[in-house]
Design a protein around this motif. Structure first.
Motif, PDB file in Angstrom:
ATOM      1  N   LYS A   8     -10.049  -3.566   0.694  1.00  0.00           N
ATOM      2  CA  LYS A   8      -9.383  -2.270   0.581  1.00  0.00           C
ATOM      3  C   LYS A   8      -9.688  -1.608  -0.757  1.00  0.00           C
ATOM      4  O   LYS A   8      -9.995  -0.417  -0.806  1.00  0.00           O
ATOM      5  CB  LYS A   8      -7.867  -2.434   0.751  1.00  0.00           C
ATOM      6  N   ASP A  27      -4.199   3.887  -1.146  1.00  0.00           N
ATOM      7  CA  ASP A  27      -3.965   2.842  -0.161  1.00  0.00           C
ATOM      8  C   ASP A  27      -4.678   3.179   1.143  1.00  0.00           C
ATOM      9  O   ASP A  27      -4.973   4.347   1.416  1.00  0.00           O
ATOM     10  CB  ASP A  27      -2.464   2.684   0.108  1.00  0.00           C
ATOM     11  N   LEU A  28      -4.938   2.157   1.921  1.00  0.00           N
ATOM     12  CA  LEU A  28      -5.519   2.299   3.256  1.00  0.00           C
ATOM     13  C   LEU A  28      -4.699   1.467   4.224  1.00  0.00           C
ATOM     14  O   LEU A  28      -4.127   0.448   3.848  1.00  0.00           O
ATOM     15  CB  LEU A  28      -6.973   1.817   3.268  1.00  0.00           C
ATOM     16  N   ASN A  29      -4.677   1.905   5.467  1.00  0.00           N
ATOM     17  CA  ASN A  29      -3.949   1.201   6.519  1.00  0.00           C
ATOM     18  C   ASN A  29      -4.910   0.782   7.616  1.00  0.00           C
ATOM     19  O   ASN A  29      -5.944   1.416   7.814  1.00  0.00           O
ATOM     20  CB  ASN A  29      -2.893   2.142   7.129  1.00  0.00           C
ATOM     21  N   LEU A  30      -4.556  -0.259   8.352  1.00  0.00           N
ATOM     22  CA  LEU A  30      -5.333  -0.640   9.527  1.00  0.00           C
ATOM     23  C   LEU A  30      -4.985   0.320  10.654  1.00  0.00           C
ATOM     24  O   LEU A  30      -3.806   0.487  10.992  1.00  0.00           O
ATOM     25  CB  LEU A  30      -5.012  -2.075   9.948  1.00  0.00           C
ATOM     26  N   LEU A  31      -5.999   0.971  11.222  1.00  0.00           N
ATOM     27  CA  LEU A  31      -5.788   1.971  12.263  1.00  0.00           C
ATOM     28  C   LEU A  31      -6.728   1.701  13.441  1.00  0.00           C
ATOM     29  O   LEU A  31      -7.909   1.431  13.242  1.00  0.00           O
ATOM     30  CB  LEU A  31      -6.056   3.371  11.716  1.00  0.00           C
ATOM     31  N   LYS A  32      -6.209   1.813  14.635  1.00  0.00           N
ATOM     32  CA  LYS A  32      -7.016   1.623  15.841  1.00  0.00           C
ATOM     33  C   LYS A  32      -7.890   2.852  16.059  1.00  0.00           C
ATOM     34  O   LYS A  32      -7.441   3.985  15.921  1.00  0.00           O
ATOM     35  CB  LYS A  32      -6.107   1.393  17.044  1.00  0.00           C
ATOM     36  N   LEU A  58     -10.085   0.831   8.442  1.00  0.00           N
ATOM     37  CA  LEU A  58      -9.205   1.063   7.301  1.00  0.00           C
ATOM     38  C   LEU A  58      -9.222   2.559   7.057  1.00  0.00           C
ATOM     39  O   LEU A  58     -10.292   3.167   6.915  1.00  0.00           O
ATOM     40  CB  LEU A  58      -9.696   0.310   6.063  1.00  0.00           C
ATOM     41  N   ASN A  60      -6.620   6.447   6.250  1.00  0.00           N
ATOM     42  CA  ASN A  60      -5.402   7.096   5.783  1.00  0.00           C
ATOM     43  C   ASN A  60      -5.533   8.595   6.004  1.00  0.00           C
ATOM     44  O   ASN A  60      -6.618   9.098   6.333  1.00  0.00           O
ATOM     45  CB  ASN A  60      -5.160   6.813   4.295  1.00  0.00           C
ATOM     46  N   GLN A  61      -4.431   9.292   5.809  1.00  0.00           N
ATOM     47  CA  GLN A  61      -4.391  10.750   5.881  1.00  0.00           C
ATOM     48  C   GLN A  61      -3.860  11.266   4.555  1.00  0.00           C
ATOM     49  O   GLN A  61      -2.900  10.716   4.016  1.00  0.00           O
ATOM     50  CB  GLN A  61      -3.464  11.183   7.011  1.00  0.00           C
TER      51      GLN A  61
END
Length: 108
Positions: A8, A27-32, A58, A60-61
């Motif tokens: 990340k 930050d980054l998130n796990l996204l489908k 990985l 984000n918005q």
């Protein structure tokens, strides 16, 4: 968990080094992929999707200050994608789609 944090951090650094005004990730998130896979209209009128629906990314918005639009970012082991879009993903535009520079962190 430590490995994910390293990945990340490397991807956040790659996104931030693009120098896109108003894009500063922390930050980054796990996204489908199916959740974030927008359809873009290319300059020749062709419509394309750049991500895979069944893959995890990985991402984000980030709201763009002074606009009613957001940046959406997504990365996998090979590519970085930055797009800009309106409410609920409307009128998406590709800002950057490029091969990742530092893939060594995510390769085994």
């Amino acid at each position: 968990m430590e490995e994910l944090l390293k990945i990340k951090t490397a991807i956040i650094d790659e996104f931030n080094s693009l120098g896109i005004e108003g894009l500063n990730l922390t930050d980054l998130n796990l996204l489908k992929g199916s959740y974030i896979n927008l359809e873009y209209t290319l300059s020749n009128g062709q419509k394309v999707k750049l991500l895979e629906d069944d893959k995890m990314y990985l991402g984000n918005q980030v709201e763009i200050e002074g606009k009613e639009r957001c940046y959406g970012v997504a990365a996998d082991e090979n590519y970085l994608l930055v797009c800009e879009y309106g409410c609920n993903g409307s009128d998406p535009e590709i800002v950057v789609y490029k091969r990742r520079q530092d893939k060594s962190v995510t390769e085994r």
